[in-house]
Design an enzyme around this catalytic site. Structure first.
Site, PDB file in Angstrom:
ATOM      1  N   HIS A   1       0.873  -1.188   0.000  1.00  0.00           N
ATOM      2  CA  HIS A   1       0.000   0.000   0.000  1.00  0.00           C
ATOM      3  C   HIS A   1       0.897   1.220   0.000  1.00  0.00           C
ATOM      4  O   HIS A   1       2.107   1.109   0.201  1.00  0.00           O
ATOM      5  CB  HIS A   1      -0.958  -0.027   1.193  1.00  0.00           C
ATOM      6  N   HIS A  43       1.178   3.926   1.981  1.00  0.00           N
ATOM      7  CA  HIS A  43       1.647   4.683   3.144  1.00  0.00           C
ATOM      8  C   HIS A  43       3.155   4.905   2.985  1.00  0.00           C
ATOM      9  O   HIS A  43       3.887   4.000   2.584  1.00  0.00           O
ATOM     10  CB  HIS A  43       1.384   3.902   4.439  1.00  0.00           C
ATOM     11  N   ASP A  68       5.695   5.006   4.870  1.00  0.00           N
ATOM     12  CA  ASP A  68       6.721   4.144   5.498  1.00  0.00           C
ATOM     13  C   ASP A  68       7.013   2.909   4.638  1.00  0.00           C
ATOM     14  O   ASP A  68       8.069   2.295   4.785  1.00  0.00           O
ATOM     15  CB  ASP A  68       6.358   3.742   6.941  1.00  0.00           C
TER      16      ASP A  68
HETATM   17 ZN   LIG Z   1       0.037   1.490   6.535  1.00  0.00          ZN
HETATM   18 ZN   LIG Z   2       3.199   0.770   7.870  1.00  0.00          ZN
END
Ligand SMILES: [Zn+2]
Ligand SMILES: [Zn+2]
Length: 274
Positions: A61, A63, A65
């Protein structure tokens, strides 16, 4: 045998002991990188893969990070001389994110090309995925399955089957029935455990109190007292825990997981072979 190496076992807060989320799955010379968290380039080198050989990337995904060092992978393997397109597989929206990333890198690419001899710019081949088998390579079948990380939709986990072994990488998710189905009898379930009770809080962070922040973020991650049930219901043969917060205590996380799951529990460390 299908190998999985936890390249980065951390989460968004910088942690000198844990790089950002990234996992390398390999069968012989065939490699699959899941996510490109902070520090992934150096971790790949430590795992034996020099930049020229950096492999295809599977994005769970978007995000930050999980994707913050995608640009590092794209540009550095090109700088050292690799002209083959970098394959990036990810959810809907990946193509747009990669276009923006190449746009950000465009200035650097042009100034470098200015003193190279007829060098083409780096090429990225993006495939946006849906649930199900996504491809086969080198004797490994790679499948994607939906996990629960709302409001991030879609978010995926990955299932690898090859060389007589099945490995699952959860991505970020709260306890997910669909993940349990896809992980059924997996030889190794690599699962996130982002312990929100260990989060920090500052005024202006977007939540008026730390309690509210913990409640909100815990609702889309898996907590130490939940992860054992996930592995048990999946009937996974081994649980490897990743995506740890800097404040998480590995012994406490392990003890919490073992309350719900009788199989072997590894609390991940960077470069651990699971
Ligand atoms: Zn996430
Ligand atoms: Zn994460």
């Amino acid at each position: 045998m299908l190998r999985a190496v936890l390249l980065g076992t951390g989460s968004p807060p910088p942690n000198p002991k844990r790089r950002g989320p990234a996992t390398l799955v390999s069968l012989g010379a065939e490699h699959f990188l899941v996510d490109a968290g902070s520090g992934v380039g150096a971790q790949l080198v430590q795992a034996g893969l020099r930049p020229y050989d950096w492999p295809r990337v599977l994005v769970t995904h978007h995000h930050s990070d999980h994707t913050i060092d995608l640009g590092h992978l794209v540009i550095t393997r090109w700088i050292v001389g690799q002209n083959a397109p970098l394959e990036i597989w990810g959810p809907a929206g990946t193509r747009r994110q990669v276009e923006k990333l190449l746009d950000y890198l465009a200035w650097d690419i042009e100034v470098r090309r200015a003193h190279m001899h007829e060098r083409p710019p780096p090429e990225v081949r993006v495939t946006e995925i849906e649930e199900g088998k996504i491809f086969e390579a080198g004797g490994v079948t790679v499948s994607a399955f939906l996990v629960e990380h709302d409001p991030v939709k879609p978010a995926f986990g990955f299932h690898f089957d090859g060389g007589g072994r099945r490995v699952v990488v959860s991505g970020d998710t709260r306890p997910s029935e669909n993940l349990m189905r896809w992980s059924h009898h997996a030889d190794c379930l690599i699962h996130e455990c982002c312990e929100m009770a260990k989060t920090s809080w500052y005024p202006g962070c977007g939540w008026p109190t730390i309690e509210e922040k913990i409640r909100d973020l815990a609702s889309y991650h898996t907590q130490p007292d939940q992860i054992g049930r996930v592995a048990r219901e999946a009937r996974a043969k081994k649980l490897a825990i990743t995506h740890l917060m800097p404040g998480s205590d590995p012994a406490e996380v392990k003890a919490a997981a073992e309350k719900g799951y009788g199989g072997p529990v590894l609390v991940g460390e960077d470069l651990m072979d699971v």
